[in-house]
Design a protein around this motif. Structure first.
Motif, mmCIF file in Angstrom:
data_model
loop_
_atom_site.group_PDB
_atom_site.id
_atom_site.type_symbol
_atom_site.label_atom_id
_atom_site.label_comp_id
_atom_site.label_asym_id
_atom_site.label_seq_id
_atom_site.Cartn_x
_atom_site.Cartn_y
_atom_site.Cartn_z
ATOM 1 N N LEU A 2 -5.162 10.229 -34.161
ATOM 2 C CA LEU A 2 -4.234 9.236 -34.704
ATOM 3 C C LEU A 2 -3.520 9.757 -35.941
ATOM 4 N N HIS B 118 -0.238 -1.500 -21.671
ATOM 5 C CA HIS B 118 0.511 -1.164 -22.885
ATOM 6 C C HIS B 118 2.005 -1.392 -22.679
ATOM 7 N N LEU C 156 -7.053 5.924 -39.368
ATOM 8 C CA LEU C 156 -8.199 5.139 -38.916
ATOM 9 C C LEU C 156 -9.263 5.157 -40.008
ATOM 10 N N GLN D 246 -5.752 2.222 -25.455
ATOM 11 C CA GLN D 246 -4.570 1.697 -26.119
ATOM 12 C C GLN D 246 -4.981 0.980 -27.395
ATOM 13 N N LEU D 247 -4.018 0.833 -28.268
ATOM 14 C CA LEU D 247 -4.199 0.083 -29.508
ATOM 15 C C LEU D 247 -3.291 -1.139 -29.456
ATOM 16 N N ASN E 257 -13.432 -3.656 -25.627
ATOM 17 C CA ASN E 257 -12.515 -3.863 -26.740
ATOM 18 C C ASN E 257 -13.268 -3.695 -28.054
ATOM 19 N N LEU F 28 -6.909 0.102 -38.794
ATOM 20 C CA LEU F 28 -5.870 1.117 -38.657
ATOM 21 C C LEU F 28 -4.770 0.828 -39.669
ATOM 22 N N TYR G 210 -4.149 -7.086 -33.453
ATOM 23 C CA TYR G 210 -5.286 -8.012 -33.507
ATOM 24 C C TYR G 210 -4.824 -9.385 -33.965
ATOM 25 N N HIS H 157 0.087 1.479 -29.314
ATOM 26 C CA HIS H 157 -0.003 2.902 -28.954
ATOM 27 C C HIS H 157 -0.814 3.036 -27.676
ATOM 28 N N LEU I 41 -8.835 -1.649 -30.279
ATOM 29 C CA LEU I 41 -8.837 -0.491 -29.394
ATOM 30 C C LEU I 41 -9.415 -0.944 -28.066
ATOM 31 N N ARG I 42 -8.665 -0.754 -27.012
ATOM 32 C CA ARG I 42 -9.057 -1.229 -25.674
ATOM 33 C C ARG I 42 -9.149 -0.049 -24.724
ATOM 34 N N THR J 51 -7.242 -3.915 -35.959
ATOM 35 C CA THR J 51 -6.519 -3.543 -34.748
ATOM 36 C C THR J 51 -7.518 -3.465 -33.602
#
Length: 361
Positions: free
Chosen positions: A31, A86, A38, A117-118, A55, A60, A121, A104, A67-68, A65
């Motif tokens: 990242l 995404h 991060l 993906q990001l 998840n 971030l 949230y 992302h 992350l999935r 955020t």
């Protein structure tokens, strides 16, 4: 960082011991190459709930955020598509206020072992399964939730896909025929035993004999239900509609039928109660017929083939539970909830057959 910490504490998170994921340092380096920071000083925790995709809540660039990522192991064809999700989130969020932004996407498996993906949230209330304890003492909440679910689905189906930049998402022409064929093929891959294979064939052949209306395609979520919505705690308005990895374009009645496949009623067969996907057996929730009528009133959609569409949704749902059980058998998931999913999947397929011959509501 106090705001971030308060959000982390309030999130519906699993214990740290259950949130293990290797590769956080590699993720931070990756990242950083995109100008994103991060924060590894903050605990990275996995969200509770869900039966497949994982998840995690990360920090971030100073902001919480999501992350999935998909589950481990061999995945069913077309499932857990992070790239598709995404693409939808990064565009649809401009058209609907309750769609979180996709930030992302990474398909480089060397980072954490799987594509990921990001996502933006959005904190709020999540009502999981049949538990209404969070709404204790709130008279009228079941009625409000019923209306909210139908209105949210209608709003999604009202989006102009071209204006949202999703006019080439999926292949809406022949959508229902491909769905029947596709789920029939997936069922064969996970159905053990001659009796279950025969049950699959009965459902599949019945569906192939039906005449489905041809409607203008809309954007579809394909797993629309209450626990895929994050709600504003006071008003119960939708803050975020999540879990878009099966999103596409097609017949809007398929989304409605999917919602109804989870919508258990007090007098339903035991298998629909064992689903425990939504709290709709509780007093005050609408019945399926009223849900359908309200959707038709909001959208102007005819419901001529809703029964056949509901059979298709139950057919799909039964096979999904068979797939989840197979992942448990293969060791891809360790959650013992999956142990009974083969029996549940078969029972749902039996209900689909009963609905098709008119012996179940």
């Amino acid at each position: 960082m106090e705001v971030v910490r308060s959000k982390l504490v309030s999130a519906d998170l699993m214990p740290a011991a259950d949130s293990a994921q290797s590769g956080w340092e590699r993720l931070a380096r990756y990242l950083n190459g995109f100008g994103m920071s991060l924060d590894l000083s903050q605990p990275i925790r996995r969200f509770a709930g869900g039966l497949a995709n994982r998840n995690y809540l990360v920090v971030l660039d100073g902001q919480p955020t999501v992350l999935r990522r998909p589950p481990d192991g061999e995945l069913p064809p077309g499932a857990h598509d992070m790239e598709r999700e995404h693409r939808i989130l990064s565009r649809l969020s401009n058209a609907l206020p309750f769609v979180p932004r996709g930030l992302h996407y990474c398909d480089d498996r060397s980072v954490i072992g799987v594509p990921f993906q990001l996502i933006e949230y959005r904190p709020g209330l999540v009502i999981r399964g049949t538990d209404l304890s969070q709404l204790e003492g709130r008279e009228g909440a079941p009625d409000a939730l019923s209306e909210m679910l139908v209105a949210t689905l209608a709003a999604l189906h009202g989006v102009d896909a071209r204006e949202a930049g999703l006019e080439d998402l999926g292949r809406p022409e022949g959508f229902i025929g491909r769905a029947i064929a596709g789920w029939s093929r997936r069922g064969v891959l996970v159905a053990d035993g001659a009796a279950l294979q025969a049950l699959l064939q009965d459902n599949s052949r019945w569906l192939l004999r039906q005449t489905f209306r041809v409607r203008p395609p809309t954007l579809l979520h394909c797993d629309f239900k209450l626990d895929n919505l994050i709600l504003e705690p006071r008003t119960l308005a939708p803050v975020a509609l999540v879990d878009w990895d099966m999103g596409t374009r097609g017949d809007p009645l398929f989304d409605l039928a999917t919602l109804l496949s989870y919508w258990a009623e007090p007098n339903d067969p035991p298998a629909l109660h064992r689903l425990q996907q939504m709290p709709t057996v509780n007093s005050g929730f609408w019945r399926r017929a009223r849900v359908a009528e309200r959707y038709a009133a909001l959208t102007g959609t005819d419901l001529d083939d809703l029964l056949a569409m509901r059979v298709l949704a139950l057919f799909k749902l039964g096979i999904v539970f068979l797939q989840l059980h197979r992942q448990w058998l293969n060791g891809a998931v360790k959650d013992d909830r999956y142990a009974d999913f083969a029996a549940l999947g078969e029972d749902i397929l039996l209900i689909a057959r009963d609905v098709s011959n008119g012996s179940e509501g």
